[in-house]
Design an enzyme around this catalytic site. Structure first.
Site, PDB file in Angstrom:
ATOM      1  N   GLU A  85     -31.118  27.255  -6.066  1.00 24.38           N
ATOM      2  CA  GLU A  85     -30.899  28.659  -5.600  1.00 24.38           C
ATOM      3  C   GLU A  85     -31.897  29.589  -6.318  1.00 24.38           C
ATOM      4  OE1 GLU A  85     -29.601  29.569  -2.974  1.00 24.38           O
ATOM      5  OE2 GLU A  85     -29.261  27.658  -2.497  1.00 24.38           O
ATOM      6  N   VAL A  86     -32.046  29.418  -7.685  1.00 19.86           N
ATOM      7  CA  VAL A  86     -32.947  30.181  -8.609  1.00 19.86           C
ATOM      8  C   VAL A  86     -34.267  30.007  -8.000  1.00 19.86           C
ATOM      9  CG1 VAL A  86     -33.856  30.725 -10.670  1.00 19.86           C
ATOM     10  CG2 VAL A  86     -31.234  30.333 -10.438  1.00 19.86           C
ATOM     11  N   PRO A 112     -36.878  16.843  -7.629  1.00 21.84           N
ATOM     12  CA  PRO A 112     -36.223  15.646  -7.157  1.00 21.84           C
ATOM     13  C   PRO A 112     -35.371  15.725  -5.779  1.00 21.84           C
ATOM     14  CG  PRO A 112     -35.677  15.870  -9.577  1.00 21.84           C
ATOM     15  CD  PRO A 112     -36.101  17.071  -8.921  1.00 21.84           C
ATOM     16  N   PRO A 133     -15.403  64.502   3.214  1.00 24.33           N
ATOM     17  CA  PRO A 133     -14.088  65.110   3.089  1.00 24.33           C
ATOM     18  C   PRO A 133     -13.722  65.597   1.664  1.00 24.33           C
ATOM     19  CG  PRO A 133     -13.905  62.919   3.189  1.00 24.33           C
ATOM     20  CD  PRO A 133     -15.378  63.123   3.347  1.00 24.33           C
ATOM     21  N   ASP A 166     -18.656  76.681   1.612  1.00 19.12           N
ATOM     22  CA  ASP A 166     -17.203  77.372   2.094  1.00 19.12           C
ATOM     23  C   ASP A 166     -16.158  76.877   1.514  1.00 19.12           C
ATOM     24  OD1 ASP A 166     -16.751  75.046   3.836  1.00 19.12           O
ATOM     25  OD2 ASP A 166     -17.944  76.209   5.341  1.00 19.12           O
ATOM     26  N   LYS A 200     -14.314  81.326   4.730  1.00 14.63           N
ATOM     27  CA  LYS A 200     -14.069  80.620   5.993  1.00 14.63           C
ATOM     28  C   LYS A 200     -12.546  79.993   5.819  1.00 14.63           C
ATOM     29  CE  LYS A 200     -16.238  79.856   8.903  1.00 14.63           C
ATOM     30  NZ  LYS A 200     -16.239  80.761  10.150  1.00 14.63           N
ATOM     31  N   GLY A 228     -16.697  67.837   5.695  1.00 13.06           N
ATOM     32  CA  GLY A 228     -16.779  66.689   6.726  1.00 13.06           C
ATOM     33  C   GLY A 228     -18.239  66.579   7.437  1.00 13.06           C
ATOM     34  N   ASP A 229     -18.258  66.457   8.615  1.00  7.18           N
ATOM     35  CA  ASP A 229     -19.428  66.547   9.474  1.00  7.18           C
ATOM     36  C   ASP A 229     -19.669  67.745  10.103  1.00  7.18           C
ATOM     37  OD1 ASP A 229     -21.345  64.343  10.894  1.00  7.18           O
ATOM     38  OD2 ASP A 229     -20.450  65.921  12.296  1.00  7.18           O
ATOM     39  N   THR A 260     -16.502  62.599   8.468  1.00 10.56           N
ATOM     40  CA  THR A 260     -15.532  63.478   9.106  1.00 10.56           C
ATOM     41  C   THR A 260     -14.211  63.321   8.326  1.00 10.56           C
ATOM     42  OG1 THR A 260     -14.514  64.688  10.951  1.00 10.56           O
ATOM     43  CG2 THR A 260     -14.829  62.365  11.136  1.00 10.56           C
ATOM     44  N   ALA A 261     -13.295  64.524   8.357  1.00  7.82           N
ATOM     45  CA  ALA A 261     -12.234  64.376   7.599  1.00  7.82           C
ATOM     46  C   ALA A 261     -11.305  63.067   8.090  1.00  7.82           C
ATOM     47  CB  ALA A 261     -11.330  65.839   7.812  1.00  7.82           C
ATOM     48  N   MET A 316      -7.242  71.236  11.229  1.00  9.38           N
ATOM     49  CA  MET A 316      -6.620  72.828  11.038  1.00  9.38           C
ATOM     50  C   MET A 316      -5.313  73.101  11.647  1.00  9.38           C
ATOM     51  SD  MET A 316     -10.557  74.438  11.587  1.00  9.38           S
ATOM     52  CE  MET A 316     -10.620  73.493  12.707  1.00  9.38           C
TER      53      MET A 316
END
Length: 471
Positions: free
Chosen positions: A25-26, A46, A228, A251, A273, A305-306, A334-335, A386
């Site tokens: 793998e290496v 091999p 959030p 805010d 706000k 949030g968004d 978003t929250a 809210m």
């Protein structure tokens, strides 16, 4: 002055023959890097294991089954020893050095004439991080930090710059004039257009700038979703813009942890706000963003949030558009998504809920004139933003429209932060349950049978806080 253990260089091996000794793998990881750089690969081992079998089947490598022989070095430009036999690795190194061939022996810097750095690939931009072989893990950790700070779009930006190099040389005769031009391009509006995925507009603007020169930017607004509360949930793009903005307009919903990641010397403007106490009315915030941008400022409007999920981002960009102010919108978690994840409450679940609806518990005129019949549906999760003040009305109206009094409900306070608290109950008893509690906004209300999973899945929150060292 301390000397360097290795000289950092970038080697062109496209079309050149390289030798890899080893078939595990290496060796596969090294082969993948060489193929990406356009090398022709001879491999001796091999046997072939794992991904090397696929590479060989696809014609990516020339494989000779057997043990390493000195003749394998004929016509080779670069050598890698990646076996688990120290004697074989040492012999490969000695014979390659005798021929003055660059050689790398995996995990043995003393036998190497070159080492592989940890790579940040933004082709054609490439950044290599190395600890001289002393600590590959540290190099990987440093690379991870740089990855977060360097947008993937830098590769596209570099490719675009390359297209215009000759035109810029013709347009600007002096080195200083060209340097100043490219600094403006790479730190201004053109770069930001590329970062926001508007490559066509960026190319058109760059073409105009070559012909007419670059006008001083008139300012820009970054409408950024701050998530959030947990700063780990910010996007790379949000963090980059937060740290280059001249002014931060924020805010109450922005956590102090997120705010601390903005540029230290930026001017911060708090616009409040709070519920029932808007220290700066929304129309004044909209105009503030316009005025700051027209002063030539880069303005970060940082929103919880968004921006487009009950964040009034649409109202703000309407004003920006009307005033001809350039802006970018950076989505945030978003929250509802942050709160549900950290509280151990999936918003949908095959056994409990096949739909989810987001609704604001506070309309523009202060009323709660919602479509209660549409909300009160079976097998549906309802998320109220809210809604703390209107919680008694929410519970009453949902029961009035057919939802059972024993339907589970959760209230999440200050989600994703160390101050998060989760209150659970039913539609019938939730208002009474929190009446004696000191609930602090911001809060989110989740209604539905998915709340039953809170006790079972809330291990995530406790484990997360232990990991962060919070209690």
């Amino acid at each position: 002055m301390r000397t360097m253990d290795f000289l950092p260089i970038f080697m062109n091996i496209r079309g050149q023959r390289s030798l890899i000794v080893g078939g595990g793998e290496v060796a596969a990881r090294k082969a993948a890097l060489l193929l990406q750089a356009g090398a022709e690969i001879n491999l001796v081992s091999p046997e072939l294991l794992g991904n090397l079998k696929d590479m060989h089947a696809e014609g990516g490598i020339h494989f000779r089954q057997g043990t390493f022989e000195e003749g394998d070095l004929e016509g080779i430009s670069l050598v890698i020893a990646a076996t688990d036999d120290e004697a074989v690795n040492r012999r490969v190194s000695e014979l390659a050095r005798a021929r003055r061939l660059p050689v790398n022996v995996v995990d043995n810097p003393d036998l190497c004439t070159f080492i592989f750095p940890s790579i940040i690939d933004r082709s054609p931009v490439q950044i290599a991080v190395s600890t001289g072989g002393s600590s590959p893990v540290l190099a990987r950790l440093l690379r991870t930090r740089l990855e977060a700070a360097i947008p993937s779009a830098y590769g596209r930006l570099a490719a675009m710059v390359e297209q215009f190099r000759d035109e810029v040389k013709t347009r600007f005769s002096s080195v200083n004039a060209r340097r100043k031009f490219w600094e403006e391009v790479l730190q201004g509006k053109i770069a930001e257009l590329v970062f926001s995925g508007q490559d066509g507009a960026a190319e058109a603007e760059l073409k105009r700038a070559v012909a007419e020169g670059i006008e001083r930017d008139s300012g820009e607004v970054y409408l950024i979703g701050g998530g959030p509360g947990d700063p780990d949930l910010l996007t790379f793009r949000a963090l980059r813009l937060m740290q280059q903005a001249d002014v931060i307009v924020y805010d109450r919903l922005i956590s102090k942890e997120v705010l601390e990641l903005t540029r230290r010397d930026a001017h911060r403007i708090y616009v409040g706000k709070e519920r029932d106490n808007h220290s700066v009315p929304q129309d004044q915030i909209n105009q503030l963003l316009v005025d700051l941008a027209k002063e030539g400022k880069r303005v970060c409007r940082l929103k919880g949030g968004d921006p487009f999920v009950f964040g009034r981002g649409g109202e703000e960009i309407e004003t920006l558009t009307a005033n001809g102010v350039h802006f970018q919108v950076v989505p945030g978690i978003t929250a509802a998504l942050g709160s549900s994840s950290y509280a151990g409450i999936p918003l949908t679940h095959r056994d409990y809920s096949q739909a989810v609806v987001f609704v604001t518990g506070h309309l523009k005129d202060g009323s709660m004139n919602l479509n209660w019949k549409g909300l009160a549906q079976p097998n549906q999760t309802i998320v109220f933003y809210m809604g703390l003040k209107g919680l008694p009305v929410i519970c009453e109206k949902l029961m009035e429209h057919g939802l059972p009094a024993d339907l589970p409900i959760a209230l999440v306070q200050q989600a994703t932060t160390p101050r998060q608290r989760v209150f659970t109950g039913t539609l019938g008893d939730m208002p009474e349950r929190i009446a004696s509690e000191e609930v602090k906004p911001p809060t989110l209300i989740i209604v539905g049978n998915v709340v039953k999973l809170h006790d079972k899945l809330n291990w995530y929150r406790s484990e997360l806080m232990i990991e962060k060292g919070e209690h």
